[in-house]
Design an enzyme around this catalytic site. Structure first.
Site, PDB file in Angstrom:
ATOM      1  CB  CYS A  76      -0.874  -0.024   1.249  1.00  0.00           C
ATOM      2  SG  CYS A  76      -1.868   1.456   1.452  1.00  0.00           S
ATOM      3  CB  CYS A 190      -3.056   3.604  -5.628  1.00  0.00           C
ATOM      4  SG  CYS A 190      -4.372   2.738  -4.744  1.00  0.00           S
TER       5      CYS A 190
END
Ligand code: DGL
Length: 272
Positions: A76, A190
């Site tokens: 992440c 992302c």
């Protein structure tokens, strides 16, 4: 008796980290994987820095105590660009983070117009800006923070209807045209966004190179803990845990199976 492979915990706010898990599991099919989706707090992009640090540290503390993994992959960008130093300070375990692939993107760009597409949190971080200062190589880098693309990617993965226009609107600012040059490289900052790769390609106003960091993360894992032994056979053993405790439904079970993950743990994942 055969040696037991390492236990690797792969962590994300949701299902985006599956794009990283897939590459890591292919590189180390002998390892045991626990994929943790902190869906109780999804999406991370909207959190303040303080709240996100507190959240990730608290969840990590529980997971490490319960599972004692050899390695944790923070799949992440939103979390890695903020909390990695704190996690490394507080826990003796090895962490590999996922951060915007600005260095290889700027090195490869021909037009020197590069865009970084991430969550609002990731693009405003000092960490991301420092990567551009240090590795920008004279490129003009456009930072594009998306409020909704991670949520749209999860919906798409779950088989829900996501309008092309919603995706196109989120990626539009990445495409910059100047006299004689236009964006040729977009960093997917992302881990959710590679889930939409086919649609991103189809909806792009012109072809660009979308840079997905997952293969580089897998190489980093092998650098750190070594390659799989010759005797290793796949697929890797992998379980998933949702911090909300929610069950996943049949459609998602099928998706997870396609990534090589089971949502039917033989033993429940404790600690979160
Ligand atoms: N997958 C995440 C990332 O790489 C986070 C998306 C979100 O929770 O907002 O940044």
């Amino acid at each position: 008796m055969q040696d037991r492979g390492p236990t690797i915990l792969v962590f994300d706010s949701g299902l985006g980290g599956l794009t990283v898990f897939r590459e890591v599991a292919a590189a180390r099919p002998d390892a045991h994987y626990l994929y943790v989706a902190d869906d109780a707090a999804f999406p991370y992009g909207r959190f303040s820095d303080r709240d996100l640090s507190d959240r990730v540290s608290k969840v990590m503390f529980g997971l490490i105590n319960a599972h004692q993994p050899e390695l944790i992959v923070i799949a992440c960008n939103t979390a890695s660009t903020l909390v990695l130093p704190e996690l490394r300070r507080n826990f003796s375990i090895s962490f590999i983070g996922t951060v915007p692939a600005i260095k290889p993107a700027c090195a490869a760009s021909q037009s020197k117009l590069v865009s970084v597409l991430g969550t609002e949190g990731t693009v405003q971080r000092e960490y991301t800006r420092a990567l551009i200062r240090d590795f920008g190589r004279g490129c003009d880098v456009t930072l594009v923070g998306s409020k909704t693309l991670a949520v749209l990617a999860e919906a798409h993965l779950r088989g829900e209807m996501v309008d092309d226009s919603a995706i196109a609107a989120e990626i539009a600012p990445c495409f910059v045209a100047k006299p004689g040059a236009r964006t040729d490289t977009v960093v997917l900052a992302c881990t959710h966004y590679p889930l939409l790769l086919d649609r991103l390609r189809a909806l792009a106003p012109w072809p660009v190179n979308f840079v997905d960091p997952a293969p580089a993360i897998a190489r980093r894992v092998v650098d750190l803990i070594g390659p799989a032994p010759d005797s290793a056979t796949g697929p890797a053993e992998a379980l998933i845990h949702f911090t909300s405790g929610c069950r996943t439904g049949e459609a998602l079970t099928a998706v997870l199976t396609s990534f090589g993950i089971s949502d039917r743990p033989r033993r429940p994942a404790a600690g979160v």
